[in-house]
Design a protein around this motif. Structure first.
Motif, PDB file in Angstrom:
ATOM      1  N   MET A  92      58.740 118.862 136.753  1.00  0.00           N
ATOM      2  CA  MET A  92      58.142 119.576 138.354  1.00  0.00           C
ATOM      3  C   MET A  92      58.911 120.863 137.869  1.00  0.00           C
ATOM      4  O   MET A  92      60.319 120.358 138.685  1.00  0.00           O
ATOM      5  CB  MET A  92      58.573 118.674 139.395  1.00  0.00           C
ATOM      6  N   GLY A  93      58.697 121.957 138.029  1.00  0.00           N
ATOM      7  CA  GLY A  93      59.913 123.366 137.876  1.00  0.00           C
ATOM      8  C   GLY A  93      60.995 122.764 136.552  1.00  0.00           C
ATOM      9  O   GLY A  93      59.908 121.980 135.604  1.00  0.00           O
ATOM     10  N   PRO A  94      62.197 122.866 137.088  1.00  0.00           N
ATOM     11  CA  PRO A  94      63.016 122.763 135.373  1.00  0.00           C
ATOM     12  C   PRO A  94      63.083 121.235 135.664  1.00  0.00           C
ATOM     13  O   PRO A  94      63.640 120.564 134.765  1.00  0.00           O
ATOM     14  CB  PRO A  94      64.398 123.107 136.224  1.00  0.00           C
ATOM     15  N   LEU A  95      62.409 120.687 136.439  1.00  0.00           N
ATOM     16  CA  LEU A  95      62.606 119.106 136.703  1.00  0.00           C
ATOM     17  C   LEU A  95      61.689 118.554 135.289  1.00  0.00           C
ATOM     18  O   LEU A  95      60.496 118.896 135.542  1.00  0.00           O
ATOM     19  CB  LEU A  95      62.740 118.430 137.128  1.00  0.00           C
ATOM     20  N   VAL A  96      62.558 117.837 134.165  1.00  0.00           N
ATOM     21  CA  VAL A  96      61.190 117.004 133.672  1.00  0.00           C
ATOM     22  C   VAL A  96      61.755 115.445 133.675  1.00  0.00           C
ATOM     23  O   VAL A  96      62.623 115.231 133.180  1.00  0.00           O
ATOM     24  CB  VAL A  96      61.536 117.920 132.040  1.00  0.00           C
ATOM     25  N   VAL A  97      60.522 114.839 133.679  1.00  0.00           N
ATOM     26  CA  VAL A  97      60.661 113.521 133.382  1.00  0.00           C
ATOM     27  C   VAL A  97      60.437 112.792 132.212  1.00  0.00           C
ATOM     28  O   VAL A  97      59.000 113.228 131.915  1.00  0.00           O
ATOM     29  CB  VAL A  97      59.235 112.368 134.916  1.00  0.00           C
ATOM     30  N   SER A  98      61.260 112.327 131.906  1.00  0.00           N
ATOM     31  CA  SER A  98      60.608 111.512 130.513  1.00  0.00           C
ATOM     32  C   SER A  98      60.561 109.963 130.463  1.00  0.00           C
ATOM     33  O   SER A  98      60.724 108.860 131.198  1.00  0.00           O
ATOM     34  CB  SER A  98      61.694 112.126 129.366  1.00  0.00           C
ATOM     35  N   ARG A  99      59.729 109.861 129.660  1.00  0.00           N
ATOM     36  CA  ARG A  99      59.173 108.113 129.218  1.00  0.00           C
ATOM     37  C   ARG A  99      60.287 107.261 129.075  1.00  0.00           C
ATOM     38  O   ARG A  99      60.066 106.718 129.208  1.00  0.00           O
ATOM     39  CB  ARG A  99      58.303 108.445 127.821  1.00  0.00           C
ATOM     40  N   GLU A 100      61.350 107.733 127.497  1.00  0.00           N
ATOM     41  CA  GLU A 100      62.170 106.662 127.786  1.00  0.00           C
ATOM     42  C   GLU A 100      63.454 106.828 128.974  1.00  0.00           C
ATOM     43  O   GLU A 100      63.708 105.368 129.071  1.00  0.00           O
ATOM     44  CB  GLU A 100      63.043 107.161 127.126  1.00  0.00           C
ATOM     45  N   GLY A 101      63.323 107.856 129.972  1.00  0.00           N
ATOM     46  CA  GLY A 101      64.029 107.360 131.291  1.00  0.00           C
ATOM     47  C   GLY A 101      62.899 106.520 132.381  1.00  0.00           C
ATOM     48  O   GLY A 101      63.787 105.191 132.591  1.00  0.00           O
ATOM     49  N   CYS A 103      61.351 103.862 131.421  1.00  0.00           N
ATOM     50  CA  CYS A 103      61.423 102.479 130.554  1.00  0.00           C
ATOM     51  C   CYS A 103      62.819 101.613 130.998  1.00  0.00           C
ATOM     52  O   CYS A 103      62.216 101.045 131.183  1.00  0.00           O
ATOM     53  CB  CYS A 103      61.021 102.507 128.907  1.00  0.00           C
ATOM     54  N   LEU A 104      63.282 102.992 130.555  1.00  0.00           N
ATOM     55  CA  LEU A 104      64.998 102.129 130.651  1.00  0.00           C
ATOM     56  C   LEU A 104      64.766 101.775 132.240  1.00  0.00           C
ATOM     57  O   LEU A 104      65.757 100.949 132.392  1.00  0.00           O
ATOM     58  CB  LEU A 104      66.082 102.874 130.737  1.00  0.00           C
ATOM     59  N   SER A 105      64.853 102.789 132.606  1.00  0.00           N
ATOM     60  CA  SER A 105      64.377 101.884 134.703  1.00  0.00           C
ATOM     61  C   SER A 105      63.618 100.927 134.798  1.00  0.00           C
ATOM     62  O   SER A 105      64.757 100.167 136.008  1.00  0.00           O
ATOM     63  CB  SER A 105      63.639 103.365 135.356  1.00  0.00           C
ATOM     64  N   ALA A 106      62.640 100.456 134.621  1.00  0.00           N
ATOM     65  CA  ALA A 106      61.896 100.107 134.513  1.00  0.00           C
ATOM     66  C   ALA A 106      62.903  98.779 134.100  1.00  0.00           C
ATOM     67  O   ALA A 106      62.455  97.692 134.725  1.00  0.00           O
ATOM     68  CB  ALA A 106      60.588 100.274 133.891  1.00  0.00           C
ATOM     69  N   LEU A 107      62.957  98.184 132.883  1.00  0.00           N
ATOM     70  CA  LEU A 107      63.811  97.660 132.233  1.00  0.00           C
ATOM     71  C   LEU A 107      65.029  96.831 132.957  1.00  0.00           C
ATOM     72  O   LEU A 107      65.240  95.568 133.281  1.00  0.00           O
ATOM     73  CB  LEU A 107      64.192  97.832 130.622  1.00  0.00           C
ATOM     74  N   ILE A 108      65.729  98.113 134.012  1.00  0.00           N
ATOM     75  CA  ILE A 108      66.722  97.327 133.992  1.00  0.00           C
ATOM     76  C   ILE A 108      66.003  97.131 135.805  1.00  0.00           C
ATOM     77  O   ILE A 108      67.251  95.757 136.572  1.00  0.00           O
ATOM     78  CB  ILE A 108      68.088  98.797 135.025  1.00  0.00           C
ATOM     79  N   THR A 109      65.051  97.102 136.381  1.00  0.00           N
ATOM     80  CA  THR A 109      65.008  96.697 137.522  1.00  0.00           C
ATOM     81  C   THR A 109      63.906  94.957 137.241  1.00  0.00           C
ATOM     82  O   THR A 109      64.179  94.194 137.922  1.00  0.00           O
ATOM     83  CB  THR A 109      63.764  98.149 137.901  1.00  0.00           C
ATOM     84  N   ILE A 110      64.163  94.928 135.845  1.00  0.00           N
ATOM     85  CA  ILE A 110      62.401  93.459 135.875  1.00  0.00           C
ATOM     86  C   ILE A 110      64.649  92.939 135.915  1.00  0.00           C
ATOM     87  O   ILE A 110      64.430  91.428 135.969  1.00  0.00           O
ATOM     88  CB  ILE A 110      62.004  93.905 135.024  1.00  0.00           C
ATOM     89  N   LYS A 111      65.458  93.333 134.735  1.00  0.00           N
ATOM     90  CA  LYS A 111      66.131  92.569 134.279  1.00  0.00           C
ATOM     91  C   LYS A 111      66.830  92.360 135.794  1.00  0.00           C
ATOM     92  O   LYS A 111      67.536  91.442 135.927  1.00  0.00           O
ATOM     93  CB  LYS A 111      67.033  93.448 133.206  1.00  0.00           C
ATOM     94  N   SER A 112      67.317  92.690 136.587  1.00  0.00           N
ATOM     95  CA  SER A 112      68.168  93.180 137.410  1.00  0.00           C
ATOM     96  C   SER A 112      67.200  91.702 138.727  1.00  0.00           C
ATOM     97  O   SER A 112      67.976  91.391 139.005  1.00  0.00           O
ATOM     98  CB  SER A 112      68.295  93.892 138.012  1.00  0.00           C
TER      99      SER A 112
END
Lengths: 252, 199
Positions: A92-101, A103-112
């Motif tokens: 979105m413009g200069p901002l890029v959403v990465s797959r790894e990012g 995945c890591l956020s999802a992993l943290i959410t489930i763990k937490s």
């Protein structure tokens, strides 16, 4: 108001030996916290949900709790996918959403959520007084247990004292705003709270000495392992071994 | 201020736990059995005080107060904070078992540090006391945010931006903590100087 909404009940989990619940809550939390694979954390979340169902936790308060606990997680979702470099998913413009990012956020959410849910199901299902006695039986230093029990005993008293002070301020037309007067009022109010707490601490200590307190907290509650506890030890150990296998033997 | 469960890596959690156990043991050693009821009551007071929300513009922030905990208790602040965090975990699920060690260090290390840095100034004249108290409240929160950020960055470089945002988000909290600590110390000096061990 401070309240222990999950502490009282007659579910299978509430009836288990508090010491075992504390031990397994710690083991489960540690194993889940150090896991980094999706199958492991998903199994952990599943175990936590089963525990929560077995503990017959009230649904609405539970959701409210989880919602609040996910505040920092939301913060991570807002920053991490954008800032983590990796394979771009969309931009979105200069901002890029990465797959790894993601995945890591999802992993943290489930763990937490798995850890918090299991913690509510196993530890928040006992009153703090019982938790203190269980910790004492597990050889946590006695001074620390005393501190915990006395703190717990008086948070409700101090809280009502705080509300009393706040009520007195309101009667004098105090309305909180963003100004120095508000901060000064709160500071004096908190200062008064500390002064009263210290004075009360003195009186409590004198009263304890009058009743023959010799530095030892006696507990009339006897903990004993029952048959149901044994079945539970077996089930939880199997679950934990399953988590360990998924994480370290990588059977999936 | 606390880091939720499931975020930090195993080495960071282990390191935090080891430091926290050592610091708590040191704190308990300084706390004589006769002082336990008093420390417990103060711990309860700080627990309640941390639930107080003060308005700042359209939102409100809750108090941290580890600066003043450090001033009042010194090393005993460590077990007091550890117990308050355990209670927060059990009653509200803020934080939890695995992050208890790291969270104790985040809150308690600045408290003890500020005790040693700012306590000597409290027996000076009014202006210096006010300035020292403000600095104490603000520095304690700033250091806490810094330790929390360090724990995140040590977990993974990916958290660099998250931790920078975390420190930035605490800027206004720092100022407010400073102001509240300043007035609170001034109040205690007038009403109960013995609590600050000033005689």
């Amino acid at each position: 108001m401070i309240s222990e909404i999950f502490a009282f009940g007659s579910s299978p989990v509430h009836l288990l030996d508090p010491r075992l619940r504390v031990i397994f809550a710690v083991l489960f939390s540690v194993v889940t916290a150090v896991s980094n694979l999706f199958p492991t954390v998903c199994l952990a979340l599943l175990m936590a949900i089963v525990l929560a169902v077995l503990a017959r936790l009230p649904f609405r308060p539970l959701l409210t709790r989880l919602f609040i606990v996910n505040g920092l997680i939301l913060f991570i979702w807002l920053v991490l996918p954008w800032s983590y470099e990796g394979t771009p998913v969309f931009s979105m413009g200069p901002l890029v959403v990465s797959r790894e990012g993601i995945c890591l956020s999802a992993l943290i959410t489930i763990k937490s959520n798995a850890i918090v849910l299991a913690f509510i199901a196993m530890v928040a299902t006992m009153p703090v007084a019982v938790l203190g006695q269980a910790l004492d039986r597990l050889h946590i230093p006695q001074k620390l247990v005393h501190l915990l029990l006395i703190t717990y005993r008086y948070i409700f008293v101090i809280e009502s004292e705080y509300h009393q002070l706040l009520r007195a301020a309101r009667i004098r037309c105090f309305t909180p705003k963003t100004d120095l007067h508000t901060y000064k009022t709160y500071a004096y109010l908190l200062g008064m709270l500390f002064v009263r707490a210290a004075a009360r601490g003195e009186r409590v200590h004198q009263a304890m000495i009058c009743r023959g307190f010799n530095g030892k907290f006696l507990c009339l509650h006897n903990f004993a392992i029952k048959q149901g506890d044994l079945a539970w030890i077996l089930a939880m150990t199997t679950g934990l071994i399953g988590l360990g296998m998924l994480e370290w033997a990588r059977i999936i | 201020m606390h880091i939720s469960e499931g975020i930090l890596s195993a080495p960071v959690l282990t390191g935090g736990a080891i430091f926290a156990v050592a610091a708590t043991a040191a704190g308990l050693r300084k706390l004589s059995p006769e002082k336990i009821p008093q420390a417990g009551l103060l711990s309860a007071a700080f627990f309640v005080a941390s639930l107080v929300h003060v308005p700042i513009g359209p939102v409100s922030v809750h108090m941290v107060l580890n600066g003043i905990v450090g001033l009042l208790l010194g090393w005993a602040a460590v077990p007091v904070i550890a117990v308050a965090l355990l209670l927060q975990a059990v009653l509200f699920q803020f934080g939890g078992i695995t992050s208890l060690g790291v969270n104790t260090i985040i809150m308690a290390a600045p408290a003890v540090l500020c005790h040693y840095i700012f306590k000597p100034f409290l027996s000076k004249n009014h202006t210096i006391v006010m300035a020292a108290a403000f600095a104490c409240g603000a520095a304690a929160v700033f250091l806490s945010a810094l330790i929390a950020a360090a724990a995140l960055v040590l977990t993974g470089e990916a958290f660099r931006e998250v931790s920078a945002a975390l420190v930035g988000a605490h800027f206004f909290v720092m100022i407010i903590e400073g102001i509240i600590t300043m007035f609170c110390v001034a109040f205690l000096k007038k009403v109960q100087p013995s609590m600050l061990n000033l005689g």
